[in-house]
Design a protein around this motif. Structure first.
Motif, PDB file in Angstrom:
ATOM      1  N   ASP A  66       0.810  -1.209   0.000  1.00 39.82           N
ATOM      2  CA  ASP A  66       0.000   0.000   0.000  1.00 39.82           C
ATOM      3  C   ASP A  66       0.851   1.271   0.000  1.00 39.82           C
ATOM      4  OD1 ASP A  66      -2.246  -1.598   0.013  1.00 39.82           O
ATOM      5  OD2 ASP A  66      -2.638  -1.354   2.162  1.00 39.82           O
ATOM      6  N   LEU A  67       2.046   1.217   0.569  1.00 42.25           N
ATOM      7  CA  LEU A  67       2.936   2.385   0.593  1.00 42.25           C
ATOM      8  C   LEU A  67       3.616   2.628  -0.755  1.00 42.25           C
ATOM      9  CD1 LEU A  67       4.843   1.998   3.981  1.00 42.25           C
ATOM     10  CD2 LEU A  67       3.311   3.856   3.345  1.00 42.25           C
ATOM     11  N   ILE A  68       3.841   1.567  -1.491  1.00 41.39           N
ATOM     12  CA  ILE A  68       4.642   1.665  -2.715  1.00 41.39           C
ATOM     13  C   ILE A  68       4.049   2.605  -3.765  1.00 41.39           C
ATOM     14  CG2 ILE A  68       5.482   0.318  -4.677  1.00 41.39           C
ATOM     15  CD1 ILE A  68       6.230  -1.843  -2.621  1.00 41.39           C
ATOM     16  N   GLU A 116      11.045   1.300 -16.888  1.00 40.88           N
ATOM     17  CA  GLU A 116      11.289  -0.135 -16.675  1.00 40.88           C
ATOM     18  C   GLU A 116      11.096  -0.510 -15.205  1.00 40.88           C
ATOM     19  OE1 GLU A 116      15.122  -3.028 -16.621  1.00 40.88           O
ATOM     20  OE2 GLU A 116      14.957  -1.724 -18.370  1.00 40.88           O
ATOM     21  N   ILE A 117      11.592   0.317 -14.323  1.00 39.52           N
ATOM     22  CA  ILE A 117      11.458   0.046 -12.891  1.00 39.52           C
ATOM     23  C   ILE A 117       9.995   0.178 -12.463  1.00 39.52           C
ATOM     24  CG2 ILE A 117      12.053   0.907 -10.589  1.00 39.52           C
ATOM     25  CD1 ILE A 117      14.814   1.578 -11.745  1.00 39.52           C
ATOM     26  N   PHE A 118       9.306   1.210 -12.982  1.00 35.65           N
ATOM     27  CA  PHE A 118       7.901   1.393 -12.621  1.00 35.65           C
ATOM     28  C   PHE A 118       7.060   0.215 -13.103  1.00 35.65           C
ATOM     29  CE2 PHE A 118       9.105   6.069 -13.100  1.00 35.65           C
ATOM     30  CZ  PHE A 118       9.481   6.178 -11.766  1.00 35.65           C
ATOM     31  N   ILE A 159       7.698  -2.777 -10.805  1.00 30.84           N
ATOM     32  CA  ILE A 159       6.984  -2.630  -9.536  1.00 30.84           C
ATOM     33  C   ILE A 159       5.499  -2.935  -9.731  1.00 30.84           C
ATOM     34  CG2 ILE A 159       6.203  -0.930  -7.831  1.00 30.84           C
ATOM     35  CD1 ILE A 159       9.029   0.274  -7.982  1.00 30.84           C
ATOM     36  N   ALA A 160       4.918  -2.418 -10.805  1.00 27.09           N
ATOM     37  CA  ALA A 160       3.499  -2.680 -11.076  1.00 27.09           C
ATOM     38  C   ALA A 160       3.247  -4.176 -11.268  1.00 27.09           C
ATOM     39  CB  ALA A 160       3.046  -1.896 -12.303  1.00 27.09           C
ATOM     40  N   ASN A 161       4.134  -4.840 -11.999  1.00 29.37           N
ATOM     41  CA  ASN A 161       3.988  -6.285 -12.218  1.00 29.37           C
ATOM     42  C   ASN A 161       4.126  -7.067 -10.912  1.00 29.37           C
ATOM     43  OD1 ASN A 161       3.636  -5.813 -14.941  1.00 29.37           O
ATOM     44  ND2 ASN A 161       5.747  -6.299 -15.481  1.00 29.37           N
ATOM     45  N   ALA A 162       5.065  -6.647 -10.078  1.00 26.77           N
ATOM     46  CA  ALA A 162       5.274  -7.329  -8.798  1.00 26.77           C
ATOM     47  C   ALA A 162       4.071  -7.131  -7.874  1.00 26.77           C
ATOM     48  CB  ALA A 162       6.551  -6.825  -8.129  1.00 26.77           C
ATOM     49  N   ARG A 163       3.516  -5.936  -7.863  1.00 26.56           N
ATOM     50  CA  ARG A 163       2.322  -5.683  -7.043  1.00 26.56           C
ATOM     51  C   ARG A 163       1.146  -6.509  -7.550  1.00 26.56           C
ATOM     52  NH1 ARG A 163       0.000  -0.757  -6.492  1.00 26.56           N
ATOM     53  NH2 ARG A 163      -0.749  -1.374  -4.452  1.00 26.56           N
ATOM     54  N   ALA A 164       1.022  -6.636  -8.858  1.00 24.66           N
ATOM     55  CA  ALA A 164      -0.054  -7.460  -9.424  1.00 24.66           C
ATOM     56  C   ALA A 164       0.131  -8.922  -9.014  1.00 24.66           C
ATOM     57  CB  ALA A 164      -0.085  -7.322 -10.944  1.00 24.66           C
ATOM     58  N   ALA A 165       1.372  -9.394  -9.023  1.00 24.91           N
ATOM     59  CA  ALA A 165       1.652 -10.768  -8.597  1.00 24.91           C
ATOM     60  C   ALA A 165       1.298 -10.957  -7.122  1.00 24.91           C
ATOM     61  CB  ALA A 165       3.116 -11.117  -8.846  1.00 24.91           C
ATOM     62  N   MET A 166       1.576  -9.944  -6.290  1.00 28.41           N
ATOM     63  CA  MET A 166       1.225 -10.015  -4.866  1.00 28.41           C
ATOM     64  C   MET A 166      -0.292 -10.109  -4.708  1.00 28.41           C
ATOM     65  SD  MET A 166       3.767  -9.716  -2.532  1.00 28.41           S
ATOM     66  CE  MET A 166       3.247  -8.750  -1.150  1.00 28.41           C
TER      67      MET A 166
END
Length: 188
Positions: free
Chosen positions: A52-54, A70-72, A75-82
């Motif tokens: 939620d902070l990210i 690329e980094i953004f 992060i979006a892909n990793a949050r979606a995986a979470m």
């Protein structure tokens, strides 16, 4: 006749004692298994707090570093995986992915001195650091609960009770990734 009655009575008492011990051991294992679930819930809460902070941190960094797409995206892909993780193993893998992406984001911020002096960024970075500490504590407690449970179901007679009760080993440990021990490379 009296001897047969005494023998039957002794066998019943021994059977009740073994049955009571079996039930007690099974209940102990079930309690430990539920403790693992409860500890996982604590880890999950801390991971969700970080997730939620990210977005706030990313938006602050985007204001200064728009070309770091690329980094953004990572992060979006990793949050979606979470968000899509259905069990602890998937959540742990998604967490590792998010940690790597977040680490790259924080390395990129080193290239932007004006960002590092931004009050909102500093506040978010402090909140994130506190959350990372909470995650670390909860992960350690979770791993300890798993270790205790897994050790218990391997000991005799608990292993017999566990196998008869359908309780199995749980290997959903948090582990450090091999690359986590290396310092990220900063490009200037």
């Amino acid at each position: 006749m009296k001897i047969a009655l005494v023998i039957v009575l002794i066998l019943v008492i021994v059977g009740v004692a073994f049955g009571g011990k079996f039930v007690g051991m099974r209940n102990d294992l079930v309690t430990q298994n539920e403790g693992i679930r409860a500890q996982w819930a604590q880890v999950d809460v801390a991971l969700q707090r970080r997730a939620d902070l990210i977005p706030n941190l990313v938006e602050t960094v985007k204001g200064f570093a728009r070309h770091e797409t690329e980094i953004f995206t990572a992060i979006a892909n990793a949050r979606a995986a979470m968000a899509g993780a259905k069990n602890p193993q998937e959540r742990i893998a998604a967490n590792d992915q998010l940690s790597g992406a977040l680490g790259r984001l924080l390395v990129v911020t080193e290239n932007y001195p004006q960002l590092r002096s931004n009050e909102n960024f500093l506040r978010l970075q402090d909140e994130l650091a506190g959350t990372e500490n909470r995650i670390s504590v909860e992960r350690r407690k979770y791993n300890e609960a798993l270790e205790h449970y897994n050790a218990q179901i391997q000991k005799f007679p608990y292993n017999v009770v566990a196998s008869m009760s359908g309780l199995t080993r749980n290997d959903a440990y948090f582990q450090t990734e091999p690359g986590a021990r290396q310092v990220p490379k900063v490009q200037f």
